[in-house]
Design a protein around this motif. Structure first.
Motif, PDB file in Angstrom:
ATOM      1  N   TYR A 216       6.073   3.604  -3.385  1.00  0.00           N
ATOM      2  CA  TYR A 216       6.891   2.669  -2.609  1.00  0.00           C
ATOM      3  C   TYR A 216       7.263   1.540  -3.559  1.00  0.00           C
ATOM      4  N   PRO A 217       8.538   1.371  -3.910  1.00  0.00           N
ATOM      5  CA  PRO A 217       8.921   0.419  -4.955  1.00  0.00           C
ATOM      6  C   PRO A 217       8.422  -1.013  -4.721  1.00  0.00           C
ATOM      7  N   ALA A 218       8.500  -1.517  -3.496  1.00  0.00           N
ATOM      8  CA  ALA A 218       8.055  -2.894  -3.229  1.00  0.00           C
ATOM      9  C   ALA A 218       6.551  -3.015  -3.453  1.00  0.00           C
ATOM     10  N   LEU A 219       5.819  -2.008  -3.059  1.00  0.00           N
ATOM     11  CA  LEU A 219       4.366  -2.004  -3.240  1.00  0.00           C
ATOM     12  C   LEU A 219       4.012  -1.915  -4.721  1.00  0.00           C
ATOM     13  N   THR A 220       4.691  -1.061  -5.443  1.00  0.00           N
ATOM     14  CA  THR A 220       4.434  -0.893  -6.872  1.00  0.00           C
ATOM     15  C   THR A 220       4.745  -2.178  -7.645  1.00  0.00           C
TER      16      THR A 220
ATOM     17  N   SER B  82      11.230   4.063   4.517  1.00  0.00           N
ATOM     18  CA  SER B  82      10.632   2.827   4.985  1.00  0.00           C
ATOM     19  C   SER B  82       9.263   3.127   5.591  1.00  0.00           C
ATOM     20  N   ASP B  83       8.287   2.316   5.228  1.00  0.00           N
ATOM     21  CA  ASP B  83       6.919   2.497   5.698  1.00  0.00           C
ATOM     22  C   ASP B  83       6.520   1.235   6.463  1.00  0.00           C
ATOM     23  N   SER B  84       6.384   1.355   7.764  1.00  0.00           N
ATOM     24  CA  SER B  84       6.126   0.174   8.600  1.00  0.00           C
ATOM     25  C   SER B  84       4.766  -0.447   8.312  1.00  0.00           C
ATOM     26  N   ILE B  85       3.769   0.348   7.972  1.00  0.00           N
ATOM     27  CA  ILE B  85       2.442  -0.194   7.672  1.00  0.00           C
ATOM     28  C   ILE B  85       2.488  -1.040   6.407  1.00  0.00           C
ATOM     29  N   VAL B  86       3.121  -0.514   5.385  1.00  0.00           N
ATOM     30  CA  VAL B  86       3.226  -1.251   4.121  1.00  0.00           C
ATOM     31  C   VAL B  86       4.125  -2.474   4.299  1.00  0.00           C
ATOM     32  N   ASP B  87       5.238  -2.280   4.985  1.00  0.00           N
ATOM     33  CA  ASP B  87       6.151  -3.404   5.202  1.00  0.00           C
ATOM     34  C   ASP B  87       5.485  -4.532   5.987  1.00  0.00           C
ATOM     35  N   ALA B  88       4.575  -4.207   6.881  1.00  0.00           N
ATOM     36  CA  ALA B  88       3.877  -5.240   7.654  1.00  0.00           C
ATOM     37  C   ALA B  88       2.820  -5.952   6.807  1.00  0.00           C
ATOM     38  N   ALA B  89       2.199  -5.238   5.874  1.00  0.00           N
ATOM     39  CA  ALA B  89       1.123  -5.819   5.071  1.00  0.00           C
ATOM     40  C   ALA B  89       1.632  -6.612   3.869  1.00  0.00           C
ATOM     41  N   LEU B  90       2.776  -6.252   3.330  1.00  0.00           N
ATOM     42  CA  LEU B  90       3.249  -6.881   2.094  1.00  0.00           C
ATOM     43  C   LEU B  90       3.501  -8.384   2.204  1.00  0.00           C
ATOM     44  N   PRO B  91       4.134  -8.907   3.250  1.00  0.00           N
ATOM     45  CA  PRO B  91       4.370 -10.358   3.276  1.00  0.00           C
ATOM     46  C   PRO B  91       3.075 -11.178   3.217  1.00  0.00           C
ATOM     47  N   GLU B  92       2.058 -10.747   3.954  1.00  0.00           N
ATOM     48  CA  GLU B  92       0.788 -11.476   3.931  1.00  0.00           C
ATOM     49  C   GLU B  92       0.129 -11.383   2.555  1.00  0.00           C
ATOM     50  N   LEU B  93       0.154 -10.185   1.967  1.00  0.00           N
ATOM     51  CA  LEU B  93      -0.423 -10.016   0.637  1.00  0.00           C
ATOM     52  C   LEU B  93       0.361 -10.807  -0.409  1.00  0.00           C
ATOM     53  N   ARG B  94       1.674 -10.817  -0.281  1.00  0.00           N
ATOM     54  CA  ARG B  94       2.513 -11.575  -1.210  1.00  0.00           C
ATOM     55  C   ARG B  94       2.163 -13.062  -1.137  1.00  0.00           C
ATOM     56  N   ALA B  95       1.970 -13.589   0.078  1.00  0.00           N
ATOM     57  CA  ALA B  95       1.620 -15.003   0.255  1.00  0.00           C
ATOM     58  C   ALA B  95       0.226 -15.289  -0.313  1.00  0.00           C
ATOM     59  N   THR B  96      -0.716 -14.389  -0.067  1.00  0.00           N
ATOM     60  CA  THR B  96      -2.077 -14.564  -0.591  1.00  0.00           C
ATOM     61  C   THR B  96      -2.067 -14.587  -2.116  1.00  0.00           C
TER      62      THR B  96
ATOM     63  N   LEU C 110      -3.419   0.566  -0.007  1.00  0.00           N
ATOM     64  CA  LEU C 110      -2.137   0.975   0.592  1.00  0.00           C
ATOM     65  C   LEU C 110      -1.500   2.107  -0.218  1.00  0.00           C
ATOM     66  N   ALA C 111      -1.526   1.976  -1.542  1.00  0.00           N
ATOM     67  CA  ALA C 111      -0.937   3.004  -2.408  1.00  0.00           C
ATOM     68  C   ALA C 111      -1.709   4.325  -2.294  1.00  0.00           C
ATOM     69  N   LEU C 112      -3.028   4.246  -2.227  1.00  0.00           N
ATOM     70  CA  LEU C 112      -3.832   5.467  -2.102  1.00  0.00           C
ATOM     71  C   LEU C 112      -3.600   6.156  -0.762  1.00  0.00           C
ATOM     72  N   ASN C 113      -3.452   5.390   0.288  1.00  0.00           N
ATOM     73  CA  ASN C 113      -3.164   5.988   1.594  1.00  0.00           C
ATOM     74  C   ASN C 113      -1.833   6.729   1.580  1.00  0.00           C
ATOM     75  N   ARG C 114      -0.829   6.135   0.926  1.00  0.00           N
ATOM     76  CA  ARG C 114       0.473   6.804   0.814  1.00  0.00           C
ATOM     77  C   ARG C 114       0.338   8.089   0.006  1.00  0.00           C
ATOM     78  N   ALA C 115      -0.407   8.019  -1.083  1.00  0.00           N
ATOM     79  CA  ALA C 115      -0.581   9.206  -1.926  1.00  0.00           C
ATOM     80  C   ALA C 115      -1.337  10.302  -1.183  1.00  0.00           C
ATOM     81  N   ALA C 116      -2.328   9.923  -0.392  1.00  0.00           N
ATOM     82  CA  ALA C 116      -3.092  10.911   0.373  1.00  0.00           C
ATOM     83  C   ALA C 116      -2.214  11.625   1.400  1.00  0.00           C
ATOM     84  N   GLU C 117      -1.184  10.939   1.872  1.00  0.00           N
ATOM     85  CA  GLU C 117      -0.257  11.541   2.831  1.00  0.00           C
ATOM     86  C   GLU C 117       0.871  12.300   2.136  1.00  0.00           C
TER      87      GLU C 117
END
Length: 171
Positions: A140-144, A55-69, A128-135
């Motif tokens: 992240y399935p939901a992000l993908t 679970s990634d809290s940063i991605v989980d926090a950003a996805l609902p807003e991006l999904r709505a947009t 978001l995906a690039l930040n995860r890859a850099a780390e």
């Protein structure tokens, strides 16, 4: 004939020395019949351990807003595309710079605005995906999944804008 005899003798001596040399090198030494190192390796594919995405809290926090947009941009584009399509149909007989042509061009420009909103959301998903890859984190399935949906909608919108614009006389 005497001169041929020593020459034959020398040739015979050379041949016997060569044969003796070969026999001395191979006597008692034969190649091993044991498997070589290359023959004992495995050609099987190595087992790859797939890391599960935590679970990634940063991605989980950003996805609902991006999904709505993304959902809003897709819905607004669909409504505006119907209007632009209708205006493009009425402007087909109009001259460049005519009222109907200007109205259709304005509607197409509005479509570009909705597409830009969606493109911005896709860029945010990419970041978001690039930040995860850099780390060094796995996908992240939901992000993908959201990225794939948004990218497909973006491609569809670009094709629709191109199709509508093609029906209008070029300026």
């Amino acid at each position: 004939m005497n001169s041929a005899f020593p020459l034959a003798r020398v040739a015979c001596l050379l041949v016997s020395l060569a044969v003796a040399g070969c026999a001395a090198q191979t006597s008692g030494r034969y190649p091993s019949l044991l498997p070589r190192a290359i023959e004992s390796r495995s050609d099987a594919e190595p087992e790859v351990v797939i890391a599960l995405a935590e679970s990634d809290s940063i991605v989980d926090a950003a996805l609902p807003e991006l999904r709505a947009t993304i959902a809003t941009a897709i819905a607004d584009f669909a409504k505006a595309a119907q209007i632009a399509d209708r205006l493009a149909s009425t402007a087909q007989g109009d001259s460049i710079g005519g009222d109907r042509w200007i109205a259709a061009q304005t509607a197409v420009a509005e479509l570009d605005g909705y597409r830009a909103t969606l493109s911005s959301a896709v860029t945010d998903l990419d970041a978001l995906a690039l930040n995860r890859a850099a780390e060094g984190k796995p996908d992240y399935p939901a992000l993908t999944a959201l990225h794939a949906t948004a990218q497909a909608a973006l491609d569809e919108q670009a094709a629709r804008i191109t199709a509508i614009s093609a029906r209008l006389p070029a300026a």
